[in-house]
Design a protein around this motif. Structure first.
Motif, short mmCIF file in Angstrom:
data_model
loop_
_atom_site.label_atom_id
_atom_site.label_comp_id
_atom_site.label_asym_id
_atom_site.label_seq_id
_atom_site.Cartn_x
_atom_site.Cartn_y
_atom_site.Cartn_z
N ARG A 106 5.56 -19.48 -60.28
CA ARG A 106 5.71 -18.39 -59.30
C ARG A 106 6.69 -17.34 -59.80
O ARG A 106 7.54 -17.63 -60.64
CB ARG A 106 6.23 -18.95 -57.97
N THR A 107 6.58 -16.17 -59.19
CA THR A 107 7.45 -15.07 -59.62
C THR A 107 8.57 -14.82 -58.63
O THR A 107 9.24 -13.80 -58.69
CB THR A 107 6.62 -13.78 -59.78
N GLU A 108 8.80 -15.77 -57.69
CA GLU A 108 9.88 -15.58 -56.70
C GLU A 108 11.22 -15.49 -57.43
O GLU A 108 11.42 -16.12 -58.47
CB GLU A 108 9.91 -16.76 -55.73
N THR A 109 12.14 -14.76 -56.81
CA THR A 109 13.40 -14.50 -57.51
C THR A 109 14.58 -15.33 -57.00
O THR A 109 15.68 -15.24 -57.55
CB THR A 109 13.78 -13.01 -57.39
N GLY A 110 14.38 -16.11 -55.93
CA GLY A 110 15.50 -16.88 -55.36
C GLY A 110 16.00 -17.94 -56.34
O GLY A 110 15.31 -18.33 -57.28
N ARG A 111 17.23 -18.40 -56.09
CA ARG A 111 17.77 -19.47 -56.92
C ARG A 111 17.20 -20.81 -56.46
O ARG A 111 16.77 -20.95 -55.32
CB ARG A 111 19.29 -19.49 -56.81
N ARG A 112 17.21 -21.78 -57.36
CA ARG A 112 16.65 -23.10 -57.04
C ARG A 112 17.64 -24.18 -57.41
O ARG A 112 18.27 -24.11 -58.48
CB ARG A 112 15.34 -23.31 -57.80
N HIS A 113 17.76 -25.17 -56.53
CA HIS A 113 18.66 -26.29 -56.78
C HIS A 113 17.94 -27.60 -56.51
O HIS A 113 17.17 -27.70 -55.55
CB HIS A 113 19.88 -26.23 -55.86
N VAL A 114 18.21 -28.60 -57.34
CA VAL A 114 17.70 -29.95 -57.10
C VAL A 114 18.90 -30.88 -57.03
O VAL A 114 19.64 -31.03 -58.01
CB VAL A 114 16.74 -30.41 -58.23
N TYR A 115 19.10 -31.49 -55.85
CA TYR A 115 20.13 -32.52 -55.68
C TYR A 115 19.40 -33.86 -55.70
O TYR A 115 18.49 -34.08 -54.90
CB TYR A 115 20.87 -32.34 -54.35
N TRP A 116 19.81 -34.75 -56.61
CA TRP A 116 19.13 -36.05 -56.74
C TRP A 116 20.18 -37.14 -56.62
O TRP A 116 21.12 -37.20 -57.45
CB TRP A 116 18.43 -36.10 -58.10
N GLY A 117 20.02 -37.95 -55.60
CA GLY A 117 20.98 -39.02 -55.35
C GLY A 117 20.41 -40.38 -55.74
O GLY A 117 19.28 -40.72 -55.37
#
Ligand SMILES: Cc1cc2nc3c(=O)[nH]c(=O)nc-3n(C[C@H](O)[C@H](O)[C@H](O)COP(=O)(O)OP(=O)(O)OC[C@H]3O[C@@H](n4cnc5c(N)ncnc54)[C@H](O)[C@@H]3O)c2cc1C
Length: 238
Positions: free
Chosen positions: A135-146
């Protein structure tokens, strides 16, 4: 549309303590059309009353390949489905139904995207990241993995690569690390909540342990996040 389909076990690898990585070939009807994040069900014997029981598994493989389905499964000792998939000979035909579920990416995100997953809850996040990477979305992305400890950490290089391809920052937290763990320590709930002020119009995807999902969802809603518009959840167990 969900429906029955037949698969054949093609490969099984143990990727961490108690975590198996299974690939099934979809035989008929093929290919299976599904969206990243969805799950399928399979029959897992009968319960104590003789009633047929089914178990659900999120597809961990990309949604653009409906000929092969990958699953990342925690083997629960004595669990009906766990025993079944752990002991199943390669080549076994397995009837499944699907695809099911609404834990899928929003068609478009207005801002940042945050995944909070525990254990094998990371499985549906992998194809979702693959879809996001296109995708071309500009938002930031975070993955929290516990996870609990180092032994539970499965396919870490692949997860790192999938996050990098999607432009997502990966935060791995171990709740009970063995001595020597150089990384982050604790559960994921508090750090996700603490990150809230720094996020712009975030959409949250919470998956895995039901207790984590309930706690995090409550914290987010209490902090002003819109439950219906900004939070999607998939509880694997209570
Ligand atoms: C929509 C959905 C998708 C799911 N996708 C996955 C998946 O991709 N990978 C996966 O490993 N599981 C997944 N699960 C859980 C899975 O359906 C089974 O519940 C699990 O495999 C245990 O089944 P069992 O018959 O072996 O043991 P059971 O006897 O049914 O379960 C024993 C107990 O194990 C605990 N448990 C269940 N799942 C887990 C887990 N993942 N980690 C730690 N403890 C657990 C629960 O407390 C459960 O009561 C999913 C569940 C749902 C509802």
């Amino acid at each position: 549309m969900p429906g029955p389909f037949t698969t054949r076990l093609a490969a099984r690898t143990t990727v961490a303590g108690g975590i198996v990585d299974l690939t099934f070939d979809v035989i008929a009807p093929a290919p299976l059309a599904f969206q990243a994040g969805q799950f399928v069900t399979l029959a897992a014997g009968t319960d104590a009353t003789g009633k047929a029981q089914r178990r659900s598994y999120s597809v961990a493989s990309p949604s653009d390949d409906g000929h092969h389905l990958r699953f990342l499964i925690r083997v629960i000792p004595g669990g009906a489905a766990s025993d079944l998939v752990d002991g199943m000979p390669i080549g076994t035909e397995v009837a499944m139904t699907g695809p099911h579920g609404f834990f899928v990416l929003a068609p478009q995100h207005p801002g940042d995207v945050v995944f909070a997953a525990t254990g094998t809850g990371l499985a549906p996040v992998l194809p979702m990241l693959a879809e996001l990477s296109r995708r071309t979305e500009t938002g930031r992305r975070h993955v929290y993995w516990g996870l609990r400890n180092q032994e539970d950490l499965f396919v870490p290089d692949e997860v790192t690569d999938a996050c990098a391809a999607a432009g997502a920052q990966l935060h791995i937290y171990l709740s009970r690390p063995s001595p020597g763990w150089p990384g982050l320590h604790g559960r994921i709930t508090a750090p996700v909540l603490e990150s809230l002020p720094s996020l712009r119009e975030p959409t949250f995807y919470l998956v895995g342990n039901g207790a984590m999902i309930d706690e995090l969802k409550k914290g987010l809603v209490d902090a002003g996040v819109n439950r219906k518009k900004q939070i999607r959840t998939e509880a694997f167990f209570d």
